[in-house]
Motif scaffolding. Structure first.
Motif, mmCIF file in Angstrom:
data_model
loop_
_atom_site.group_PDB
_atom_site.id
_atom_site.type_symbol
_atom_site.label_atom_id
_atom_site.label_comp_id
_atom_site.label_asym_id
_atom_site.label_seq_id
_atom_site.Cartn_x
_atom_site.Cartn_y
_atom_site.Cartn_z
ATOM 1 N N ASP A 31 -1.915 -45.595 -25.704
ATOM 2 C CA ASP A 31 -3.732 -45.410 -25.311
ATOM 3 C C ASP A 31 -3.668 -44.264 -24.225
ATOM 4 O OD1 ASP A 31 -2.746 -46.708 -22.943
ATOM 5 O OD2 ASP A 31 -3.953 -48.432 -23.256
ATOM 6 N N GLY A 32 -4.849 -43.711 -23.817
ATOM 7 C CA GLY A 32 -5.157 -42.956 -22.728
ATOM 8 C C GLY A 32 -6.408 -42.126 -23.014
ATOM 9 N N SER A 33 -6.392 -41.137 -22.001
ATOM 10 C CA SER A 33 -7.958 -40.509 -22.247
ATOM 11 C C SER A 33 -7.935 -39.466 -23.459
ATOM 12 C CB SER A 33 -7.973 -39.418 -21.088
ATOM 13 O OG SER A 33 -7.075 -38.406 -20.954
ATOM 14 N N TRP A 40 -0.759 -35.920 -27.445
ATOM 15 C CA TRP A 40 0.229 -36.829 -28.077
ATOM 16 C C TRP A 40 0.173 -36.206 -29.452
ATOM 17 C CZ3 TRP A 40 -2.162 -39.560 -31.953
ATOM 18 C CH2 TRP A 40 -1.322 -40.805 -32.578
ATOM 19 N N TYR A 41 -0.749 -35.851 -29.812
ATOM 20 C CA TYR A 41 -0.978 -35.302 -31.723
ATOM 21 C C TYR A 41 0.081 -34.187 -31.615
ATOM 22 C CZ TYR A 41 -2.832 -33.521 -35.638
ATOM 23 O OH TYR A 41 -3.061 -32.860 -37.123
ATOM 24 N N ASP A 42 0.256 -33.254 -30.680
ATOM 25 C CA ASP A 42 1.019 -32.282 -30.925
ATOM 26 C C ASP A 42 2.594 -32.393 -30.997
ATOM 27 O OD1 ASP A 42 -0.935 -30.366 -31.020
ATOM 28 O OD2 ASP A 42 -1.109 -29.975 -29.064
ATOM 29 N N LEU A 43 2.916 -33.477 -29.774
ATOM 30 C CA LEU A 43 4.280 -33.799 -29.823
ATOM 31 C C LEU A 43 4.569 -34.688 -31.024
ATOM 32 C CD1 LEU A 43 6.836 -34.330 -28.393
ATOM 33 C CD2 LEU A 43 5.936 -36.124 -27.004
ATOM 34 N N LEU A 44 3.635 -35.768 -31.410
ATOM 35 C CA LEU A 44 4.002 -36.416 -32.679
ATOM 36 C C LEU A 44 4.179 -35.784 -34.053
ATOM 37 C CD1 LEU A 44 3.588 -39.395 -34.179
ATOM 38 C CD2 LEU A 44 1.200 -38.676 -34.603
ATOM 39 N N HIS A 45 3.601 -34.629 -34.152
ATOM 40 C CA HIS A 45 3.863 -34.013 -35.349
ATOM 41 C C HIS A 45 5.047 -32.992 -35.347
ATOM 42 C CE1 HIS A 45 -0.211 -35.508 -36.022
ATOM 43 N NE2 HIS A 45 0.107 -35.316 -37.538
ATOM 44 N N GLU A 46 5.668 -32.826 -33.936
ATOM 45 C CA GLU A 46 6.864 -32.100 -33.817
ATOM 46 C C GLU A 46 7.761 -33.214 -34.201
ATOM 47 O OE1 GLU A 46 7.319 -30.394 -30.307
ATOM 48 O OE2 GLU A 46 5.505 -29.352 -30.125
ATOM 49 N N VAL A 47 7.479 -34.412 -33.876
ATOM 50 C CA VAL A 47 8.655 -35.278 -34.161
ATOM 51 C C VAL A 47 8.646 -35.624 -35.721
ATOM 52 C CG1 VAL A 47 9.527 -37.619 -33.729
ATOM 53 C CG2 VAL A 47 8.633 -35.934 -31.918
ATOM 54 N N HIS A 83 -5.068 -45.030 -28.838
ATOM 55 C CA HIS A 83 -6.253 -45.608 -28.476
ATOM 56 C C HIS A 83 -6.939 -44.722 -27.318
ATOM 57 C CE1 HIS A 83 -5.681 -49.445 -30.913
ATOM 58 N NE2 HIS A 83 -4.483 -48.845 -30.777
ATOM 59 N N VAL A 84 -8.145 -44.384 -27.512
ATOM 60 C CA VAL A 84 -8.747 -43.604 -26.347
ATOM 61 C C VAL A 84 -9.560 -44.825 -25.531
ATOM 62 C CG1 VAL A 84 -10.626 -42.057 -25.468
ATOM 63 C CG2 VAL A 84 -9.236 -41.346 -27.352
ATOM 64 N N PRO A 102 -8.902 -46.248 -32.960
ATOM 65 C CA PRO A 102 -7.606 -45.407 -32.673
ATOM 66 C C PRO A 102 -7.661 -44.459 -33.777
ATOM 67 C CG PRO A 102 -6.805 -47.599 -33.619
ATOM 68 C CD PRO A 102 -8.450 -47.706 -33.452
ATOM 69 N N TYR A 103 -6.988 -43.173 -33.297
ATOM 70 C CA TYR A 103 -6.526 -42.462 -34.474
ATOM 71 C C TYR A 103 -5.293 -42.775 -34.882
ATOM 72 C CZ TYR A 103 -9.349 -39.164 -31.450
ATOM 73 O OH TYR A 103 -10.520 -38.533 -30.585
ATOM 74 N N VAL A 104 -5.227 -42.709 -36.202
ATOM 75 C CA VAL A 104 -4.068 -43.460 -36.942
ATOM 76 C C VAL A 104 -3.453 -42.447 -37.915
ATOM 77 C CG1 VAL A 104 -3.263 -45.433 -38.506
ATOM 78 C CG2 VAL A 104 -5.430 -45.749 -36.951
ATOM 79 N N TYR A 105 -2.125 -42.344 -37.626
ATOM 80 C CA TYR A 105 -1.479 -41.374 -38.582
ATOM 81 C C TYR A 105 -0.199 -41.980 -39.339
ATOM 82 C CZ TYR A 105 -4.403 -37.938 -36.382
ATOM 83 O OH TYR A 105 -5.416 -37.127 -35.708
ATOM 84 N N VAL A 106 -0.043 -41.635 -40.594
ATOM 85 C CA VAL A 106 1.140 -42.049 -41.380
ATOM 86 C C VAL A 106 2.094 -40.818 -41.949
ATOM 87 C CG1 VAL A 106 1.899 -43.360 -43.458
ATOM 88 C CG2 VAL A 106 0.051 -44.084 -42.323
ATOM 89 N N PRO A 107 3.241 -40.935 -41.468
ATOM 90 C CA PRO A 107 3.910 -39.690 -42.015
ATOM 91 C C PRO A 107 3.968 -39.544 -43.542
ATOM 92 C CG PRO A 107 5.298 -41.228 -40.613
ATOM 93 C CD PRO A 107 4.176 -41.925 -40.894
ATOM 94 N N VAL A 108 3.890 -38.053 -43.791
ATOM 95 C CA VAL A 108 3.772 -37.765 -45.163
ATOM 96 C C VAL A 108 5.091 -37.960 -45.985
ATOM 97 C CG1 VAL A 108 3.567 -35.702 -46.801
ATOM 98 C CG2 VAL A 108 2.024 -36.076 -44.974
ATOM 99 N N SER A 109 6.255 -37.940 -45.103
ATOM 100 C CA SER A 109 7.256 -38.150 -45.701
ATOM 101 C C SER A 109 7.531 -39.473 -46.236
ATOM 102 C CB SER A 109 8.650 -37.836 -44.751
ATOM 103 O OG SER A 109 8.541 -38.716 -43.486
ATOM 104 N N GLU A 110 6.922 -40.576 -45.431
ATOM 105 C CA GLU A 110 7.308 -41.953 -46.008
ATOM 106 C C GLU A 110 6.403 -42.152 -47.079
ATOM 107 O OE1 GLU A 110 7.071 -44.820 -42.900
ATOM 108 O OE2 GLU A 110 8.211 -43.613 -41.338
ATOM 109 N N ALA A 111 5.116 -41.493 -47.065
ATOM 110 C CA ALA A 111 4.000 -42.008 -48.161
ATOM 111 C C ALA A 111 4.808 -41.241 -49.663
ATOM 112 C CB ALA A 111 2.942 -40.907 -47.886
ATOM 113 N N ARG A 112 5.517 -40.161 -49.485
ATOM 114 C CA ARG A 112 6.118 -39.834 -50.733
ATOM 115 C C ARG A 112 7.482 -40.636 -50.950
ATOM 116 N NH1 ARG A 112 6.376 -33.482 -48.498
ATOM 117 N NH2 ARG A 112 4.305 -32.943 -49.425
ATOM 118 N N ALA A 113 8.157 -40.955 -50.181
ATOM 119 C CA ALA A 113 9.104 -42.088 -50.650
ATOM 120 C C ALA A 113 8.696 -43.072 -50.957
ATOM 121 C CB ALA A 113 9.938 -42.425 -49.110
#
Length: 204
Positions: A31-33, A40-47, A83-84, A102-113
Protein backbone atom coordinates in the motif's frame (compact mmCIF):
# COMPACT_ATOMS: atom_id res chain seq x y z
CA UNK A 1 1.05 -24.84 -2.74
CA UNK A 2 2.32 -26.31 -6.02
CA UNK A 3 6.09 -26.46 -6.49
CA UNK A 4 6.20 -27.63 -10.14
CA UNK A 5 4.40 -24.64 -11.59
CA UNK A 6 6.77 -21.99 -13.08
CA UNK A 7 5.95 -19.17 -10.67
CA UNK A 8 7.72 -15.85 -10.99
CA UNK A 9 10.45 -15.59 -8.38
CA UNK A 10 10.21 -12.73 -5.88
CA UNK A 11 13.25 -12.36 -3.57
CA UNK A 12 12.37 -11.62 0.05
CA UNK A 13 14.46 -8.45 -0.06
CA UNK A 14 11.90 -7.04 -2.51
CA UNK A 15 8.94 -7.68 -0.20
CA UNK A 16 9.11 -4.15 1.30
CA UNK A 17 8.90 -2.70 -2.21
CA UNK A 18 6.68 -5.10 -4.19
CA UNK A 19 4.58 -6.37 -1.29
CA UNK A 20 4.39 -9.15 1.25
CA UNK A 21 2.48 -12.33 0.35
CA UNK A 22 -0.64 -13.32 2.27
CA UNK A 23 -0.05 -16.53 4.28
CA UNK A 24 -0.46 -19.66 2.15
CA UNK A 25 -0.83 -17.68 -1.10
CA UNK A 26 1.17 -15.79 -3.69
CA UNK A 27 -0.93 -12.65 -3.32
CA UNK A 28 1.60 -9.88 -2.74
CA UNK A 29 0.17 -6.73 -1.17
CA UNK A 30 1.62 -3.27 -0.94
CA UNK A 31 0.00 0.00 0.00
CA UNK A 32 1.01 3.62 -0.41
CA UNK A 33 0.18 6.86 -2.14
CA UNK A 34 -1.01 7.24 -5.70
CA UNK A 35 2.39 8.70 -6.59
CA UNK A 36 4.19 5.66 -5.14
CA UNK A 37 2.06 3.30 -7.23
CA UNK A 38 3.79 4.46 -10.43
CA UNK A 39 7.25 3.52 -9.12
CA UNK A 40 5.83 0.22 -7.81
CA UNK A 41 4.36 -0.56 -11.23
CA UNK A 42 7.63 0.12 -13.04
CA UNK A 43 9.68 -2.06 -10.70
CA UNK A 44 7.07 -4.82 -10.70
CA UNK A 45 7.25 -5.23 -14.46
CA UNK A 46 11.01 -5.20 -14.45
CA UNK A 47 10.82 -8.23 -12.16
CA UNK A 48 7.85 -10.23 -13.52
CA UNK A 49 7.67 -9.04 -17.13
CA UNK A 50 4.32 -8.51 -18.84
CA UNK A 51 1.14 -8.75 -16.80
CA UNK A 52 -2.63 -8.53 -17.10
CA UNK A 53 -5.55 -7.86 -14.79
CA UNK A 54 -7.51 -10.87 -13.41
CA UNK A 55 -10.13 -10.29 -16.11
CA UNK A 56 -7.41 -10.08 -18.76
CA UNK A 57 -6.22 -13.61 -17.95
CA UNK A 58 -9.10 -14.84 -20.12
CA UNK A 59 -7.29 -13.48 -23.19
CA UNK A 60 -4.51 -16.00 -22.54
CA UNK A 61 -6.08 -18.85 -20.63
CA UNK A 62 -9.66 -20.18 -21.02
CA UNK A 63 -10.60 -19.54 -17.41
CA UNK A 64 -13.36 -17.43 -15.90
CA UNK A 65 -12.70 -14.59 -13.49
CA UNK A 66 -14.06 -16.79 -10.68
CA UNK A 67 -11.55 -19.49 -11.59
CA UNK A 68 -8.75 -16.93 -11.52
CA UNK A 69 -9.75 -15.76 -8.06
CA UNK A 70 -10.03 -19.36 -6.83
CA UNK A 71 -6.56 -20.20 -8.09
CA UNK A 72 -5.15 -17.04 -6.50
CA UNK A 73 -6.67 -17.91 -3.12
CA UNK A 74 -5.30 -21.46 -3.36
CA UNK A 75 -1.77 -20.18 -3.89
CA UNK A 76 -1.60 -21.49 -7.45
CA UNK A 77 -1.34 -18.14 -9.22
CA UNK A 78 0.71 -15.07 -8.35
CA UNK A 79 -1.02 -11.72 -8.01
CA UNK A 80 0.42 -8.34 -7.13
CA UNK A 81 -1.79 -5.76 -5.46
CA UNK A 82 -1.23 -2.12 -4.71
CA UNK A 83 -3.72 -0.50 -2.33
CA UNK A 84 -3.89 3.29 -2.47
CA UNK A 85 -4.75 4.06 1.14
CA UNK A 86 -3.42 7.58 1.51
CA UNK A 87 -5.88 10.44 1.52
CA UNK A 88 -5.48 13.56 -0.53
CA UNK A 89 -7.29 16.89 -0.62
CA UNK A 90 -9.01 17.52 -3.94
CA UNK A 91 -9.38 20.84 -5.74
CA UNK A 92 -12.77 21.21 -4.02
CA UNK A 93 -11.25 20.83 -0.55
CA UNK A 94 -12.51 17.29 0.00
CA UNK A 95 -10.34 14.75 1.80
CA UNK A 96 -10.86 11.39 0.12
CA UNK A 97 -9.23 8.06 -0.67
CA UNK A 98 -8.03 8.19 -4.25
CA UNK A 99 -8.74 4.54 -5.03
CA UNK A 100 -10.70 2.13 -2.87
CA UNK A 101 -10.02 -1.10 -4.79
CA UNK A 102 -6.40 -2.18 -5.40
CA UNK A 103 -4.52 -2.35 -8.65
CA UNK A 104 -4.14 -6.07 -9.42
CA UNK A 105 -1.71 -7.66 -11.86
CA UNK A 106 -1.15 -11.32 -12.81
CA UNK A 107 2.04 -12.37 -14.65
CA UNK A 108 1.41 -13.28 -18.28
CA UNK A 109 4.00 -16.06 -18.00
CA UNK A 110 1.89 -17.79 -15.33
CA UNK A 111 -1.32 -17.34 -17.32
CA UNK A 112 0.33 -19.06 -20.28
CA UNK A 113 1.67 -21.85 -18.09
CA UNK A 114 -1.83 -22.36 -16.68
CA UNK A 115 -3.26 -22.66 -20.18
CA UNK A 116 -0.64 -25.27 -21.09
CA UNK A 117 -1.49 -27.14 -17.89
CA UNK A 118 -5.18 -27.24 -18.81
CA UNK A 119 -4.41 -28.40 -22.35
CA UNK A 120 -2.13 -31.20 -21.14
CA UNK A 121 -4.70 -32.31 -18.58
CA UNK A 122 -7.45 -32.39 -21.19
CA UNK A 123 -5.33 -34.53 -23.52
CA UNK A 124 -4.31 -36.85 -20.70
CA UNK A 125 -7.91 -37.38 -19.64
CA UNK A 126 -8.97 -38.12 -23.20
CA UNK A 127 -11.42 -35.24 -23.42
CA UNK A 128 -9.84 -33.72 -26.52
CA UNK A 129 -6.92 -34.54 -28.80
CA UNK A 130 -4.08 -32.36 -29.98
CA UNK A 131 -5.50 -32.50 -33.51
CA UNK A 132 -8.89 -31.29 -32.29
CA UNK A 133 -7.25 -28.36 -30.52
CA UNK A 134 -4.74 -27.41 -33.18
CA UNK A 135 -5.99 -29.01 -36.40
CA UNK A 136 -4.24 -31.50 -38.68
CA UNK A 137 -1.95 -28.69 -39.86
CA UNK A 138 -1.45 -26.33 -36.91
CA UNK A 139 -1.42 -22.63 -37.77
CA UNK A 140 1.11 -20.99 -35.47
CA UNK A 141 1.23 -17.63 -37.23
CA UNK A 142 -2.36 -16.65 -38.10
CA UNK A 143 -1.40 -15.22 -41.49
CA UNK A 144 -5.05 -15.42 -42.55
CA UNK A 145 -5.68 -12.40 -40.29
CA UNK A 146 -3.46 -10.18 -42.40
CA UNK A 147 -4.92 -7.89 -45.07
CA UNK A 148 -4.99 -9.43 -48.51
CA UNK A 149 -2.91 -7.96 -51.29
CA UNK A 150 -4.47 -4.71 -52.52
CA UNK A 151 -4.99 -6.22 -55.97
CA UNK A 152 -6.98 -9.03 -54.37
CA UNK A 153 -9.29 -6.80 -52.34
CA UNK A 154 -12.87 -6.62 -53.51
CA UNK A 155 -14.24 -3.25 -54.58
CA UNK A 156 -17.92 -2.33 -54.59
CA UNK A 157 -17.62 -0.63 -57.97
CA UNK A 158 -15.76 -3.58 -59.46
CA UNK A 159 -18.55 -5.88 -58.25
CA UNK A 160 -21.15 -3.63 -59.91
CA UNK A 161 -19.26 -3.58 -63.20
CA UNK A 162 -18.98 -7.34 -63.11
CA UNK A 163 -22.80 -7.50 -62.78
CA UNK A 164 -23.30 -5.10 -65.73
CA UNK A 165 -24.42 -2.15 -63.56
CA UNK A 166 -22.96 1.30 -64.21
CA UNK A 167 -22.53 4.10 -61.69
CA UNK A 168 -25.25 6.05 -63.50
CA UNK A 169 -27.66 3.13 -63.11
CA UNK A 170 -26.84 2.96 -59.41
CA UNK A 171 -27.47 6.69 -58.85
CA UNK A 172 -30.68 6.56 -60.87
CA UNK A 173 -31.92 3.62 -58.84
CA UNK A 174 -31.23 5.44 -55.58
CA UNK A 175 -33.03 8.50 -56.85
CA UNK A 176 -36.08 6.48 -57.81
CA UNK A 177 -36.16 4.91 -54.39
CA UNK A 178 -35.74 8.15 -52.42
CA UNK A 179 -37.69 10.68 -54.55
CA UNK A 180 -41.23 10.77 -55.99
CA UNK A 181 -41.49 9.32 -59.48
CA UNK A 182 -41.91 12.71 -61.17
CA UNK A 183 -38.93 14.29 -59.40
CA UNK A 184 -36.69 11.31 -60.00
CA UNK A 185 -37.33 11.34 -63.76
CA UNK A 186 -36.60 15.06 -63.85
CA UNK A 187 -33.34 14.78 -61.97
CA UNK A 188 -32.36 11.49 -63.59
CA UNK A 189 -33.71 11.60 -67.19
CA UNK A 190 -33.84 8.44 -69.23
CA UNK A 191 -30.39 7.57 -70.53
CA UNK A 192 -30.39 7.16 -74.32
CA UNK A 193 -28.02 5.20 -76.45
CA UNK A 194 -25.54 6.88 -78.79
CA UNK A 195 -27.66 5.73 -81.77
CA UNK A 196 -30.76 7.48 -80.37
CA UNK A 197 -28.77 10.65 -79.71
CA UNK A 198 -27.41 10.60 -83.26
CA UNK A 199 -30.94 10.31 -84.69
CA UNK A 200 -32.04 13.36 -82.72
CA UNK A 201 -29.14 15.39 -84.04
CA UNK A 202 -29.89 14.31 -87.65
CA UNK A 203 -33.48 15.54 -87.33
CA UNK A 204 -32.18 18.92 -86.21
Amino acid sequence: MSTDFPFVEIPEELYPVLGTPDPGTRIYRRDGSQEESAAWYDLLHEVIGASVSPGGVQMICPASRAAVYKRMKEGKLSAFLFHVTYRKTTLFGQNKILRQSPYVYVPVSEARAWREELEERAIRQGIITEEEMEGAKPDWHGDFLNWRNKRERSSGLNDLKRDGITVFDLIKGLGAALLPEKDSTTIFPQRRSKKQQQGTEDRK
